[in-house]
Each structure stands twice: as structure tokens, then as C-alpha cells.
Design a protein around this motif. Structure first.
Motif, PDB file in Angstrom:
ATOM      1  N   ILE A   1       5.600  -5.474  -2.945  1.00  0.00           N
ATOM      2  CA  ILE A   1       5.794  -5.742  -1.419  1.00  0.00           C
ATOM      3  C   ILE A   1       7.379  -5.345  -1.128  1.00  0.00           C
ATOM      4  O   ILE A   1       7.588  -4.739  -0.069  1.00  0.00           O
ATOM      5  CB  ILE A   1       5.569  -7.165  -0.833  1.00  0.00           C
ATOM      6  CG1 ILE A   1       4.192  -7.615  -1.717  1.00  0.00           C
ATOM      7  CG2 ILE A   1       5.670  -7.227   0.762  1.00  0.00           C
ATOM      8  CD1 ILE A   1       3.802  -9.234  -1.415  1.00  0.00           C
TER       9      ILE A   1
ATOM     10  N   ARG B   1       0.704  -1.178  -0.181  1.00  0.00           N
ATOM     11  CA  ARG B   1       0.107  -0.108   0.075  1.00  0.00           C
ATOM     12  C   ARG B   1       0.718   1.382   0.303  1.00  0.00           C
ATOM     13  O   ARG B   1       0.492   2.116   0.625  1.00  0.00           O
ATOM     14  CB  ARG B   1      -1.139   0.141   1.259  1.00  0.00           C
ATOM     15  CG  ARG B   1      -0.257  -0.073   2.648  1.00  0.00           C
ATOM     16  CD  ARG B   1      -1.175   0.117   3.781  1.00  0.00           C
ATOM     17  NE  ARG B   1      -0.507  -0.497   4.970  1.00  0.00           N
ATOM     18  CZ  ARG B   1      -1.116  -0.661   6.037  1.00  0.00           C
ATOM     19  NH1 ARG B   1      -2.373  -0.294   6.176  1.00  0.00           N
ATOM     20  NH2 ARG B   1      -0.413  -1.173   7.145  1.00  0.00           N
ATOM     21  N   SER B   2       2.012   1.325  -0.495  1.00  0.00           N
ATOM     22  CA  SER B   2       2.778   2.516  -0.560  1.00  0.00           C
ATOM     23  C   SER B   2       2.107   3.524  -1.283  1.00  0.00           C
ATOM     24  O   SER B   2       1.363   3.290  -2.229  1.00  0.00           O
ATOM     25  CB  SER B   2       4.249   2.105  -1.426  1.00  0.00           C
ATOM     26  OG  SER B   2       4.099   1.849  -2.832  1.00  0.00           O
TER      27      SER B   2
ATOM     28  N   VAL C   1       6.023  -6.213  -9.470  1.00  0.00           N
ATOM     29  CA  VAL C   1       6.547  -4.930  -9.286  1.00  0.00           C
ATOM     30  C   VAL C   1       8.051  -5.078  -8.484  1.00  0.00           C
ATOM     31  O   VAL C   1       8.874  -4.191  -8.904  1.00  0.00           O
ATOM     32  CB  VAL C   1       5.797  -3.682  -8.671  1.00  0.00           C
ATOM     33  CG1 VAL C   1       6.291  -2.532  -8.787  1.00  0.00           C
ATOM     34  CG2 VAL C   1       4.280  -3.984  -9.194  1.00  0.00           C
TER      35      VAL C   1
ATOM     36  N   ILE D   1      11.396  -5.260  -6.993  1.00  0.00           N
ATOM     37  CA  ILE D   1      13.000  -5.210  -7.530  1.00  0.00           C
ATOM     38  C   ILE D   1      13.698  -5.401  -6.279  1.00  0.00           C
ATOM     39  O   ILE D   1      13.913  -4.577  -5.585  1.00  0.00           O
ATOM     40  CB  ILE D   1      13.231  -4.069  -8.318  1.00  0.00           C
ATOM     41  CG1 ILE D   1      12.307  -3.746  -9.561  1.00  0.00           C
ATOM     42  CG2 ILE D   1      14.720  -4.312  -8.719  1.00  0.00           C
ATOM     43  CD1 ILE D   1      12.692  -2.525 -10.542  1.00  0.00           C
ATOM     44  N   ASN D   2      14.055  -6.777  -6.170  1.00  0.00           N
ATOM     45  CA  ASN D   2      14.789  -6.914  -4.904  1.00  0.00           C
ATOM     46  C   ASN D   2      16.245  -7.431  -5.127  1.00  0.00           C
ATOM     47  O   ASN D   2      16.558  -8.324  -6.223  1.00  0.00           O
ATOM     48  CB  ASN D   2      14.064  -8.039  -4.079  1.00  0.00           C
ATOM     49  CG  ASN D   2      12.571  -7.557  -3.649  1.00  0.00           C
ATOM     50  OD1 ASN D   2      12.653  -6.574  -3.147  1.00  0.00           O
ATOM     51  ND2 ASN D   2      11.757  -8.165  -4.537  1.00  0.00           N
TER      52      ASN D   2
ATOM     53  N   THR E   1       7.964   1.770 -16.176  1.00  0.00           N
ATOM     54  CA  THR E   1       8.031   2.779 -15.176  1.00  0.00           C
ATOM     55  C   THR E   1       8.754   4.137 -15.932  1.00  0.00           C
ATOM     56  O   THR E   1       8.079   5.320 -15.797  1.00  0.00           O
ATOM     57  CB  THR E   1       8.485   2.273 -13.864  1.00  0.00           C
ATOM     58  OG1 THR E   1       7.825   1.523 -13.397  1.00  0.00           O
ATOM     59  CG2 THR E   1       8.541   3.679 -13.141  1.00  0.00           C
TER      60      THR E   1
ATOM     61  N   HIS F   1      -1.967  -5.639   2.754  1.00  0.00           N
ATOM     62  CA  HIS F   1      -0.743  -5.198   3.196  1.00  0.00           C
ATOM     63  C   HIS F   1      -0.087  -6.098   4.504  1.00  0.00           C
ATOM     64  O   HIS F   1      -0.656  -7.072   4.561  1.00  0.00           O
ATOM     65  CB  HIS F   1      -1.017  -3.776   3.612  1.00  0.00           C
ATOM     66  CG  HIS F   1      -2.025  -3.627   4.510  1.00  0.00           C
ATOM     67  ND1 HIS F   1      -2.272  -4.012   5.722  1.00  0.00           N
ATOM     68  CD2 HIS F   1      -3.439  -2.829   4.110  1.00  0.00           C
ATOM     69  CE1 HIS F   1      -3.423  -3.622   6.329  1.00  0.00           C
ATOM     70  NE2 HIS F   1      -4.271  -3.173   5.015  1.00  0.00           N
ATOM     71  N   SER F   2       0.908  -5.550   5.207  1.00  0.00           N
ATOM     72  CA  SER F   2       1.499  -6.397   6.390  1.00  0.00           C
ATOM     73  C   SER F   2       0.440  -6.861   7.485  1.00  0.00           C
ATOM     74  O   SER F   2       0.760  -7.758   8.192  1.00  0.00           O
ATOM     75  CB  SER F   2       2.681  -5.645   6.787  1.00  0.00           C
ATOM     76  OG  SER F   2       2.400  -4.867   7.589  1.00  0.00           O
TER      77      SER F   2
HETATM   78  P1  NDP Z   1       7.417   0.019   0.338  1.00  0.00           P
HETATM   79  O1  NDP Z   1       8.245  -0.816   1.092  1.00  0.00           O
HETATM   80  O2  NDP Z   1       6.964   1.538   0.302  1.00  0.00           O
HETATM   81  O3  NDP Z   1       5.882  -0.593   0.690  1.00  0.00           O
HETATM   82  C1  NDP Z   1       5.817  -2.338   0.871  1.00  0.00           C
HETATM   83  C2  NDP Z   1       4.356  -2.737   1.219  1.00  0.00           C
HETATM   84  O4  NDP Z   1       4.296  -4.182   1.185  1.00  0.00           O
HETATM   85  C3  NDP Z   1       3.969  -2.163   2.224  1.00  0.00           C
HETATM   86  O5  NDP Z   1       2.526  -1.567   2.316  1.00  0.00           O
HETATM   87  C4  NDP Z   1       3.782  -3.172   3.311  1.00  0.00           C
HETATM   88  O6  NDP Z   1       2.869  -3.282   4.264  1.00  0.00           O
HETATM   89  C5  NDP Z   1       3.751  -4.336   2.649  1.00  0.00           C
HETATM   90  N1  NDP Z   1       4.197  -5.590   2.733  1.00  0.00           N
HETATM   91  C6  NDP Z   1       5.402  -5.681   3.614  1.00  0.00           C
HETATM   92  N2  NDP Z   1       5.291  -7.044   3.955  1.00  0.00           N
HETATM   93  C7  NDP Z   1       4.296  -7.563   3.735  1.00  0.00           C
HETATM   94  C8  NDP Z   1       3.994  -9.020   4.026  1.00  0.00           C
HETATM   95  N3  NDP Z   1       4.468  -9.843   4.688  1.00  0.00           N
HETATM   96  N4  NDP Z   1       2.641  -8.960   3.445  1.00  0.00           N
HETATM   97  C9  NDP Z   1       1.813  -8.440   3.025  1.00  0.00           C
HETATM   98  N5  NDP Z   1       2.245  -6.982   2.653  1.00  0.00           N
HETATM   99  C10 NDP Z   1       3.461  -6.763   3.093  1.00  0.00           C
HETATM  100  O7  NDP Z   1       7.472  -0.533  -1.112  1.00  0.00           O
HETATM  101  P2  NDP Z   1       7.429   0.056  -2.424  1.00  0.00           P
HETATM  102  O8  NDP Z   1       5.851   0.087  -2.997  1.00  0.00           O
HETATM  103  O9  NDP Z   1       8.022   1.349  -2.783  1.00  0.00           O
HETATM  104  O10 NDP Z   1       8.103  -1.046  -3.491  1.00  0.00           O
HETATM  105  C11 NDP Z   1       7.528  -2.233  -3.510  1.00  0.00           C
HETATM  106  C12 NDP Z   1       8.457  -3.379  -4.507  1.00  0.00           C
HETATM  107  O11 NDP Z   1       8.588  -2.723  -5.720  1.00  0.00           O
HETATM  108  C13 NDP Z   1      10.126  -3.044  -4.104  1.00  0.00           C
HETATM  109  O12 NDP Z   1      10.801  -4.432  -4.239  1.00  0.00           O
HETATM  110  C14 NDP Z   1      10.608  -1.951  -4.915  1.00  0.00           C
HETATM  111  O13 NDP Z   1      12.253  -1.947  -5.137  1.00  0.00           O
HETATM  112  C15 NDP Z   1       9.685  -2.200  -6.051  1.00  0.00           C
HETATM  113  N6  NDP Z   1       9.526  -1.206  -6.876  1.00  0.00           N
HETATM  114  C16 NDP Z   1       9.621  -1.295  -8.264  1.00  0.00           C
HETATM  115  C17 NDP Z   1       9.413  -0.193  -9.040  1.00  0.00           C
HETATM  116  C18 NDP Z   1       9.729  -0.689 -10.623  1.00  0.00           C
HETATM  117  O14 NDP Z   1       9.630   0.330 -11.584  1.00  0.00           O
HETATM  118  N7  NDP Z   1       9.534  -1.756 -11.103  1.00  0.00           N
HETATM  119  C19 NDP Z   1       9.058   0.960  -8.893  1.00  0.00           C
HETATM  120  C20 NDP Z   1       8.812   1.353  -7.020  1.00  0.00           C
HETATM  121  C21 NDP Z   1       9.120   0.101  -6.544  1.00  0.00           C
HETATM  122  P3  NDP Z   1       2.702  -1.850   5.659  1.00  0.00           P
HETATM  123  O15 NDP Z   1       2.186  -0.824   4.583  1.00  0.00           O
HETATM  124  O16 NDP Z   1       1.806  -2.486   6.504  1.00  0.00           O
HETATM  125  O17 NDP Z   1       4.208  -1.733   6.019  1.00  0.00           O
END
Ligand code: NDP
Length: 290
Positions: free
Chosen positions: A212, A165-166, A232, A234-235, A275, A192-193
Motif C-alpha cells: 500500500i 493494485r499497482s 511489501v 518500504i516507507n 525482489t 485498494h483505496s
Molecule cells: P502504489 O502507490 O503504486 O500503489 C499503492 C496501492 O495501495 C494502490 O493500489 C492504492 O489504491 C492502495 N491504497 C492506498 N491507500 C490505501 C488504503 N487506505 N486502503 C487500501 N488500499 C490503499 O505502490 P506500490 O505498489 O508501488 O508500492 C507499495 C509499497 O511497496 C510502497 O511502500 C513501496 O515502497 C513498496 N515497494 C517495495 C518493494 C520491495 O521490493 N520490497 C518493491 C516495490 C514497492 P488505489 O489504486 O485506489 O490508489
């Protein structure tokens, strides 16, 4: 399974953009100009910004990269934002995230002129998007929408589960997918988490968007047969067999899912290039509006 090849699609769209830029140049119009602010030495951010700048050049845009050290102060960074807002030559700009911990990201975002906010992160653009008004849409969710559209993936009436939910990915993704538009008109669940029993949700999904940030967290047992999966994530995962010492992994176990789903994005080469292309589309739009 259909591979949703973001790299190839992005290349096609870049060629379309280049034709438009060539026409602008021939007509003596202003060439779109994107600026990018990169603070510090975050390796992933450096790669992202380099890709954005290179892509600008590939389509014939002008680009300016402003690199600043990790210890830049809040007021120095705000000053750069103020100058970019005022610079008539710059059509749009991005401040690459994440910023160092001592910088207030919200304050920087709030200072960006919404008319130059080609990342689509400012409150004005997020508000306009939510109201269905013309806006600079956030690059990653918009890139995914373009991909769904170009690949002809039906979203109307579908059950979509968005994981994460970012502000920059998950939340705007739910807005765009549930809008009364095409693509859109989906029934969207945002997880979300704190979601209890993630699998109970994902197993019902016709489309899953995973944002995530946990490598290969979405496994085959969590996914319905024939689902469409947009990865989405990228780790960086340690991998001694690679010269760089790591490999890139998505949030989805691609190898485990590929015989079960109907379509899926690879990592790399899926959402990432879309993107960048979405950012270019926003920059052209900003240039044409000015
Ligand atoms: P954030 O870290 O901002 O958000 C991650 C989200 O995942 C949060 O809402 C979090 O919940 C949730 N989450 C974490 N752990 C769990 C779990 N175990 N179960 C369910 N939900 C979970 O990340 P971003 O949105 O910025 O990025 C996500 C991924 O996308 C990353 O790997 C990033 O590198 C990648 N990315 C890729 C892009 C592209 O162009 N391909 C662009 C931007 C990002 P909570 O809110 O409760 O903490």
C-alpha cells in the motif's frame, strides 16, 4: 512466529546463482550482463539501484549503471532505451521507477524490448504471465512467490488478500497467486483505496500481502490468528533518534502482529532482498535465452 527472512534466503539463492555463473565462466560462456538506468537523485531509488548493482557483482554478473540527470528529456531517455535494446552485450536492463514527472513512464516502458525486460513490466511479459506462458515475471511478486515456495507455505485453496493494485506489485501478485500452479491455486481478493471495510476482508485472510505504501497501516485487529503476512511496504518514517533522521517501516505493524500471526516478513530484510534476487534470476534467464 516464523520470521520469513528474505535477507538470508536471498543470500542462499545468490550463492546458487554464483555456482551457475562460475560454471558458465568455466565453460567459456557469456557472463550475464544487467544494465540499470537511474534518472535523478531520488534517495530511495539510489539505494535500490546500488543494491541491484552490488548484488550483480556478488554473483559474478557484469553490471552497467547509467546515471542521468533529473532534467533528461523524454527523447534522450528513449534513445538510451533504444541503444540498450540494440546492444548485444546487454542481456537485460531496468529503468528504475519512479521517473521524473515530465517523463511519460508508459512510453518508456512500451519501448523496452520484452526480451530484455528483466523487471517484467512490459505488456508482452505481463500478458504472457497472465496466460501462464513463459515470461519474465515482475521482480517483487515473483520474489514473494519464491519465498512462499522455499519456506513451504501452502497457498493452494487458501484465502489470500492482496492490499494494493499497482501494476508492479499488487495486480501481478493476484495473477501469480491465483494461477493453476504451485505456489498458486489460492482464492485471491484484491483490495485498494476504494475498498469498503478493508478489515472485513483481511480478517478472513489466511495470507495477507500488503503493498500500500502507508506505514504500519495493517494492525493486529485486522488480522486473523495464525495468518501469514507478507509486508511489501518500504516507507521512510521520520525518526530523530536515528543518525539518518528516519527509519524504514513496512505497511504492517510488525510489533503489534508478531504474537498473533504464524509467519511474517520483516522490513527491512523481507521482501526487498527477494525482489533483487528475482531480478538476478530473470537476468540469468535472459542471458541463457540469447
Ligand atoms: P502504489 O502507490 O503504486 O500503489 C499503492 C496501492 O495501495 C494502490 O493500489 C492504492 O489504491 C492502495 N491504497 C492506498 N491507500 C490505501 C488504503 N487506505 N486502503 C487500501 N488500499 C490503499 O505502490 P506500490 O505498489 O508501488 O508500492 C507499495 C509499497 O511497496 C510502497 O511502500 C513501496 O515502497 C513498496 N515497494 C517495495 C518493494 C520491495 O521490493 N520490497 C518493491 C516495490 C514497492 P488505489 O489504486 O485506489 O490508489
Amino acid at each position: 512466529m516464523q520470521v520469513l527472512d528474505g535477507k538470508a534466503l536471498a543470500q542462499t539463492i545468490k550463492e546458487e546463482l554464483k555456482v551457475k555463473v562460475d560454471a558458465i565462466r568455466q565453460a567459456g560462456g557469456k557472463i550475464p550482463h544487467l544494465a540499470a538506468v537511474l534518472v535523478g537523485e531520488n534517495p530511495a531509488s539510489q539505494v535500490y539501484v546500488r543494491n541491484k548493482v552490488r548484488s550483480c557483482e556478488a554473483v559474478g554478473f557484469r553490471s552497467t549503471l547509467l546515471r542521468r540527470p533529473q532534467d533528461i528529456t523524454q527523447s534522450e531517455l528513449l534513445q538510451i532505451v533504444t541503444e540498450l535494446n540494440a546492444d548485444p552485450d546487454i542481456d537485460g536492463y531496468i529503468v528504475q521507477l519512479p521517473l521524473p514527472a515530465h517523463i511519460d513512464e508508459d512510453a518508456i516502458n512500451l519501448a523496452i524490448d520484452p526480451r530484455k525486460d528483466v523487471d517484467g513490466f512490459t505488456p508482452v511479459n505481463i500478458g504472457r504471465m497472465t496466460l501462464g506462458l513463459d515470461a519474465y515475471l515482475p521482480a517483487t511478486p515473483n520474489g514473494i512467490m519464491v519465498m512462499l515456495d522455499r519456506y513451504g507455505i501452502e497457498t493452494s485453496g487458501k484465502e489470500v488478500v492482496v492490499l494494493g493494485r499497482s501494476n508492479i506489485v499488487g495486480t501481478p501478485m493476484t495473477v501469480l497467486l491465483s494461477r493453476k500452479s504451485n505456489p498458486g491455486n489460492a482464492t485471491v481478493t484484491l483490495c485498494h483505496s476504494r475498498t469498503k471495510d478493508l478489515k472485513a476482508h483481511t480478517l478472513h485472510a489466511d495470507i495477507i500481502v500488503a503493498a500500500i505504501g502507508i506505514p504500519e497501516m495493517v494492525t493486529a485487529d485486522m488480522v486473523k490468528e495464525g495468518a501469514v503476512v507478507i509486508d511489501v511496504g518500504i516507507n521512510r518514517v521520520d525518526d530523530a533518534s536515528r543518525s539518518k533522521g528516519y527509519r524504514l517501516a513496512g505497511d504492517v505493524d510488525y510489533a503489534g502482529l508478531k504474537d498473533k500471526v504464524s509467519a511474517m516478513t520483516p522490513v527491512p530484510g523481507g521482501v526487498g532482498p527477494m525482489t533483487v534476487v528475482s531480478l538476478l534470476m530473470n537476468t540469468l534467464k535472459a542471458s541463457q535465452k540469447r
